[in-house]
Scaffold this motif. Sequence first.
Motif, PDB file in Angstrom:
ATOM      1  N   SER A  28       0.839  -1.212   0.000  1.00  0.00           N
ATOM      2  CA  SER A  28       0.000   0.000   0.000  1.00  0.00           C
ATOM      3  C   SER A  28       0.866   1.250   0.000  1.00  0.00           C
ATOM      4  O   SER A  28       0.537   2.240  -0.672  1.00  0.00           O
ATOM      5  CB  SER A  28      -0.908   0.018   1.226  1.00  0.00           C
ATOM      6  OG  SER A  28      -1.766  -1.085   1.188  1.00  0.00           O
ATOM      7  N   ASP A  74      -5.484  -0.875  -4.864  1.00  0.00           N
ATOM      8  CA  ASP A  74      -5.105  -1.645  -3.668  1.00  0.00           C
ATOM      9  C   ASP A  74      -6.137  -2.756  -3.451  1.00  0.00           C
ATOM     10  O   ASP A  74      -7.026  -2.937  -4.276  1.00  0.00           O
ATOM     11  CB  ASP A  74      -4.988  -0.705  -2.454  1.00  0.00           C
ATOM     12  CG  ASP A  74      -4.006  -1.251  -1.418  1.00  0.00           C
ATOM     13  OD1 ASP A  74      -3.754  -2.466  -1.431  1.00  0.00           O
ATOM     14  OD2 ASP A  74      -3.497  -0.469  -0.604  1.00  0.00           O
ATOM     15  N   GLU A  75      -6.058  -3.406  -2.295  1.00  0.00           N
ATOM     16  CA  GLU A  75      -6.902  -4.582  -2.071  1.00  0.00           C
ATOM     17  C   GLU A  75      -8.380  -4.275  -1.886  1.00  0.00           C
ATOM     18  O   GLU A  75      -8.971  -4.745  -0.938  1.00  0.00           O
ATOM     19  CB  GLU A  75      -6.454  -5.243  -0.759  1.00  0.00           C
ATOM     20  CG  GLU A  75      -5.110  -5.846  -0.796  1.00  0.00           C
ATOM     21  CD  GLU A  75      -4.712  -6.324   0.581  1.00  0.00           C
ATOM     22  OE1 GLU A  75      -5.171  -7.391   0.969  1.00  0.00           O
ATOM     23  OE2 GLU A  75      -3.956  -5.628   1.259  1.00  0.00           O
TER      24      GLU A  75
HETATM   25 MG   LIG Z   1      -2.067  -2.815   2.199  1.00  0.00          MG
END
Ligand SMILES: [Mg+2]
Length: 419
Positions: A65, A170-171
Amino acid sequence: MHVIEIKQMSKKFKNYRDKSNTLKERLLKIRKNDSKEHWVLQNINLTISKGECVALIGRNGSGKSTLLKLMTKILYPNKGEVIVKGRVSSLLELGAGFHPDFTGRENIYMNASVLGLLKREIDERMEAIIKFSELKEYIDQPVRIYSSGMYMRLAFSIAISIQPDVMLIDEVLAVGDAAFQNKCINKIEELKTKGTTIVIVAHNGGIIEKLCDRAIWLSDGEIMDDGNPRMVNMKYMQALSERENARLLEEEAELAQLEKNNRIEYPSTKASELSPRVGNRKVEITAVKLMDDRKVCRKDFRTGTSMSILIEYKVNEAFEEVSFGIGFFTSENICCYATNTKIDRFTIKELGSRGVISCEFSELSLLPGTYMLDVAVLHPNKNEPYDYLSKQFNFQVSSDVKDEGIARLKHHWAVEVIS
Ligand SMILES: [Mg+2]
Ligand SMILES: Nc1ncnc2c1ncn2[C@@H]1O[C@H](COP(=O)(O)OP(=O)(O)O)[C@@H](O)[C@H]1O
């Protein structure tokens, strides 16, 4: 052409370890320099060409991240350079950049203008954004009432509407339902064909291999491997299970030591209130493993995914009947759930001399936290453990959804306006 270029880049954070409680304490601490610096990315060299789709993989805390935030220019490096060319659209933390009291529609205006669109351009794209998001009537509701899945839909729809040159993800896809996730993946593929450069944090091997031309594996802030997605992901998975095996071996050694030190008692009361391990070992537990749906041993799971508990056993002496049991406890020692093969009416006809018994939770309902595990093999009718291991194993659960409590209960909201 290189769209992303990272040269000898390092990034550090300050860790404020000491949490002083009173104002006086805090004031006094300011003078002392009690913050520790922590390098989260070290000497990263990386180039990504136009149109490449790159998966970022690695354990929690490996710096994925942070790397995306550096590419987005939310963060700046302490050493080296991060160059990103063109219009960047990013989907980082969920809900970041949204104002909770504004409606979805109002947030589209705010967000899209931050991303560089003019009001006229936003108006032109508004319907397409709303349509893609499938938010329908919710679009005129304040976003504070949105679920995390709805946040993600809105954020994704805005992010793609600006036709970015670089898209950083990102996730967040995982919080959408399967149908929306598929829609996003199709959209990402479409962006790829239009030449958008994509960097995506992914855990799902299928997505990594289907979508990406390249994977980069980060470990403790360094690039471990970079190349063919299938190969890199395989190496990463291999390292994960090796690490887990090493940890299990260590745990087994600790258990063996514990066994030596502990006189084995015969419990008269509830075994879990006694020593960490009790029982006559007629049937003995030799190892306990937690696995995900890809048969990878791990200690961290996500709410809603599959977790299997594997109990390896050895039969030392003749025994009468047998029942295997498991129990989950919070770190405050609250029992969240416990069951055994007898309660579940699962009959065990034969154990042989060694074997493995497994229990699969296809959708783990536990909410984020650290949980401890009790594992036991008992006589089903007498209070007689053959082997009872109490709180010897623990695992973590994480989730992007912000509901609270111990477990996620299946539920459904509805609204009926009366007048
Ligand atoms: Mg992360
Ligand atoms: N704002 C911050 N301040 C201090 N430490 C941070 C901050 N953001 C991330 N970290 C630390 O940096 C490391 C990498 O975090 P992150 O990039 O979020 O990892 P990942 O996304 O791979 O899980 C972790 O050790 C994390 O605790």
